[in-house]
Design a protein around this motif. Structure first.
Motif, mmCIF file in Angstrom:
data_model
loop_
_atom_site.group_PDB
_atom_site.id
_atom_site.type_symbol
_atom_site.label_atom_id
_atom_site.label_comp_id
_atom_site.label_asym_id
_atom_site.label_seq_id
_atom_site.Cartn_x
_atom_site.Cartn_y
_atom_site.Cartn_z
ATOM 1 N N GLU A 247 -0.205 2.688 -5.096
ATOM 2 C CA GLU A 247 -0.634 1.561 -4.117
ATOM 3 C C GLU A 247 0.003 1.133 -2.861
ATOM 4 O OE1 GLU A 247 -1.814 -2.011 -6.955
ATOM 5 O OE2 GLU A 247 -1.316 -0.251 -8.320
ATOM 6 N N HIS B 149 3.302 0.105 -5.526
ATOM 7 C CA HIS B 149 3.165 0.286 -6.775
ATOM 8 C C HIS B 149 2.912 1.690 -7.348
ATOM 9 C CE1 HIS B 149 1.985 -4.269 -7.367
ATOM 10 N NE2 HIS B 149 3.174 -4.017 -6.794
ATOM 11 N N ARG C 179 3.257 -10.192 -12.885
ATOM 12 C CA ARG C 179 3.507 -9.642 -11.452
ATOM 13 C C ARG C 179 5.141 -9.642 -11.358
ATOM 14 N NH1 ARG C 179 0.214 -5.735 -9.684
ATOM 15 N NH2 ARG C 179 -1.904 -6.623 -9.678
ATOM 16 N N GLU D 280 3.239 1.084 -14.527
ATOM 17 C CA GLU D 280 3.214 0.730 -13.173
ATOM 18 C C GLU D 280 4.628 0.255 -12.881
ATOM 19 O OE1 GLU D 280 -0.254 -1.760 -12.073
ATOM 20 O OE2 GLU D 280 0.823 -2.423 -10.106
HETATM 21 MG MG MG Z 1 -0.926 -2.261 -9.192
#
Ligand code: MG
Ligand code: ADP
Length: 722
Positions: A219, A346, A461, A473
């Motif tokens: 990402e 990411h 996060r 991730e």
């Molecule tokens: Mg992500």
């Protein structure tokens, strides 16, 4: 003067979204500029195609005769698309790509232009590689570097306004065979992971195990500002970020930009890049606004890691070049604007094959659950032992602004599993998960437990490295970085851990245990030794930073000056050597190259700061002061006294600015360091602190000086005017 700044605003007010015309349907443009397997099947003989397909899927060597056939077909195809040139494209140790273009043309003795492109031209090239960073590898050997075709990443056509070029993805190596790029170690790390995974799966009773490959979906976050503003900001043009700029009144306090409506000019830009990516066979899948004003994200669908890495580089190139045509500057810098959310990349990563599927997916059956636990456990061990490596591969001068700050994942590497999976691993550690029989079948009950709900469980996060249902991730990667370094580190640590699992598993099986009992026993030991890397709490909290280091023994490596030297640790050198991914010399050269890049980028920024403060900001202060002084004098003649508090604040700040600039200049001049590490530490500490000091005075001046006299486009303008 503020001429450039007002000019910019005027230019922008005239802009409208670019007219792209009607775009072609996906079926028509998808991969139309790619020499992929489908295209090869059309134009190669059955045998040549079979050989190519095998190479593509397993990385097997291609024989020279087939290479000749493929080269001829590739040339025909490329020329039919208007290409007159071909280029080997390779991935040096920078975050950029490099190319050398050659014509297909040769002339006949009669003076006719004919074209030539043999298998040997396809396979090997010799760019003048001496200008690429190579650490000390080639200094001691030869200045020559070679490019060699990577048949596992498809060739494609790059179009420009007036031509087309056949691009051939390549590795880049020294004539002694040492890797000078990011692709060779990525391919090697994938092979190492495959070897180790084969061992584990076969020990677990699998008889049919296809080649394993790693996958990556990245990402990409980025900022768009109008190009006219960038032109008036030497810092943004030359260092990729704003070195000055007071916080805007309207910042991101309201978070109303996130998933909000995308301005039309931006939307048209996104459509344009997506169409270009589709032509190149890059599966752009999602786009949306990001947290900060002016910040966006694009995420393609995941692909095989090697192809994904090449595509990621291409995506960054397409984003940057396309932005120009739309009057934008696409900023991939990790922290273009102080006080505004930064940009990351990411890296979603998993490993799998066609027979066992995705090994990081818990799956439906007890066997699949068991595979999953073994591979997931191996990742946990990897992060625990090689957290500093994961930190080092994302180290850069620009990413340092994110890591450690309270917005991005912290500079301490831990794994987030989610509540349910963390519980499963804790139960394994406590010896609570046992093999049970249900109707004569093994039952771990995990398919029930591990029904992952992606929300809100995986929304932690604050973790730099998180399990998200069927993949990990890696969130601490910087937006401008190549994904290869992170992928190499993850594949290699996994390979090492899977060998460890295999060794232990072998011993347990030899002692007469069945596969499930043996695997759980190995995982119990694994969790006892490495469970400290698992952390589900708030990664931003100071308590964690303290506990991670003091109680868990994890390393906190806040800056690149702390992180890069980790590449020289015996543990990491040994990891790369025993997995065959990097020799000690190759690893050392990477430390040298990344350290040099770190030193250079901070030095360039410091120099720019000195220049801009001296030639743009101080003069603005002086001009304003002289205007204030003249006005005060004139008013005095009329018997009116002007309050002089603004003037004296401006004078105080302007003087302080130049004192700080003097100190920064002096610091830049220092060159007598005992080691590269000392040099980096000096830049990370003293120099960056002085830069902060210079900036503080300049930013205060921005809030004092008359708006019309301020030379640099302001944050509020750059972030909000589109
Ligand atoms: Mg992500
Ligand atoms: P989020 O914003 O929730 O993290 P996105 O959908 O924006 O998710 O991006 C997720 C990325 O992960 C995409 O690139 C997607 O293709 C990729 N991905 C999904 N499954 C896998 C997998 N098994 N292995 C690797 N990448 C994956």
């Amino acid at each position: 003067s503020n001429f450039a700044r007002t000019q910019a605003i005027q230019t922008i007010s005239q802009r409208s979204p670019m007219d792209l015309g009607k775009t072609d349907p996906l079926s028509k443009i998808w991969a139309c500029d790619v020499f992929n397997l489908a295209r090869m099947e059309e134009c190669l003989s059955k045998n040549a195609f079979k050989a190519m397909k095998k190479t593509f899927q397993t990385g097997a060597m291609l024989d020279p005769a087939t290479a000749d056939v493929v080269a001829a077909a590739m040339k025909e195809w490329a020329m039919s698309k208007g290409a007159k040139f071909f280029s080997h494209i390779f991935y040096p140790m920078t975050n950029a790509t490099a190319e050398k273009h050659d014509g297909f043309i040769i002339t006949s003795p009669e003076g006719n232009a004919i074209t030539d492109f043999s298998g040997s031209l396809l396979i090997k090239g010799e760019p003048d590689g001496s200008s690429f960073p190579n650490g000390s590898i080639r200094a001691t050997n030869s200045a020559r570097g070679y490019t060699a075709w990577d048949p596992t990443s498809p060739a494609y056509i790059m179009h420009t306004a007036n031509g087309a070029t056949l691009m051939i993805p390549c590795v880049f190596l020294s004539w002694t065979g040492e890797a000078l790029d990011k692709k060779i170690p990525l391919l090697r790390s994938n092979a190492a992971m495959n070897t180790a995974a084969q061992r584990v799966l076969k020990l677990m009773g699998e008889t049919d195990v296809a080649t394993l490959n790693s996958s990556c979906g990245a990402e990409q976050e980025y900022f768009l500002i109008d190009e006219a503003f960038a032109t008036a900001r030497p810092d943004i043009l030359l260092s990729g970020r704003s070195l000055f700029g007071a916080a805007p009144a309207k910042g991101q306090q309201f978070d109303d930009h996130y998933f909000g409506a995308i301005p039309e000019r931006v939307q048209v830009y996104m459509q344009d890049i997506e169409d270009k990516l589709y032509r190149l066979g890059i599966p752009a899948k999602t786009h949306h606004n990001e947290v900060a004003p002016g910040q966006f994200e694009i995420a393609p669908y995941f692909e095989a890691a090697n192809v994904a890495a090449d595509h990621q580089q291409l995506l960054m190139t397409v984003m940057k070049t396309t932005a120009k045509a739309h009057g934008f500057l696409c900023m991939l810098h990790e922290k273009p604007f102080a006080g505004v959310n930064g940009s990351g990349k990411h890296v979603n990563w998993s490993v799998g094959n066609s027979t066992q599927g995705n090994l990081l997916d818990p799956g439906q059956t007890p066997e699949e659950n068991l595979h999953f636990l073994a591979f997931c456990g191996a990742v946990i061990r990897g992060v625990h032992l090689f957290g500093p490596l994961l930190r080092a591969v994302i180290a850069s001068a620009s990413n340092d602004h994110r890591l450690g700050a309270n917005e991005a994942p912290p500079a301490i590497l831990s794994v987030y599993l989610g509540d349910q999976l963390e519980q499963v691993f804790n139960d394994i550690k406590a010896g609570k998960i046992l093999k049970t029989e249900k109707g004569g079948h093994m039952d771990l009950g995990l398919s029930q437990i591990l029904k992952f709900e992606r929300d809100p469980g995986d929304r932690n996060r604050t973790s730099p490295f998180a399990f998200t249902g069927n993949r990990f991730e890696f969130r601490a990667v910087g937006s401008s970085q190549s994904v290869s370094g992170p992928l190499i580190a993850m594949n290699t640590m996994l390979a090492d851990s899977l060998h460890w699992v295999a060794d232990k598993l072998e011993a347990e099986l030899n002692s007469g245990k069945d596969v499930a009992t043996a695997t759980l026993a190995v995982l119990k030991t694994l969790m006892e030794q490495h469970g400290n890397a698992v952390f589900g709490g708030n990664g931003y909290s100071p308590d964690w930073h303290k506990a991670a280091v003091e109680e868990r023994g994890l390393k906190n490596l806040p800056t690149s000056a702390d992180a890069l030297p980790e590449l020289l640790s015996p543990e990491i050198a040994s990891l790369f050597e025993r997995t065959g991914v990097l020799t000690p010399a190759e690893l050392y050269s990477r430390f040298e190259v990344y350290a040099e890049q770190y030193i250079n980028s901070i030095d360039v920024e410091a120099k720019l700061m000195v220049n801009m403060a001296t030639t743009m900001i101080y003069p603005a202060a002086v001009t304003y002061l002289s205007e204030l002084a003249a006005t005060a004098g004139n008013l005095q003649d009329l018997g009116i006294t002007l309050d002089n508090s603004v003037a004296s604040s401006v004078a105080t700040e302007a003087n302080a600015l130049m004192v700080a600039v003097g100190k920064l200049s002096a610091a830049r001049a220092k060159h007598d360091f005992d080691s590269v590490k000392d040099h980096m530490t000096f830049l990370a500490g003293t120099v960056r602190d002085l830069m902060t000091e210079v900036r503080a005075h300049a930013d205060t001046l921005e809030t004092l000086i008359a708006d019309e006299m301020w030379p640099l486009p302001k944050y509020s303008e750059m972030l909000f005017i589109k």
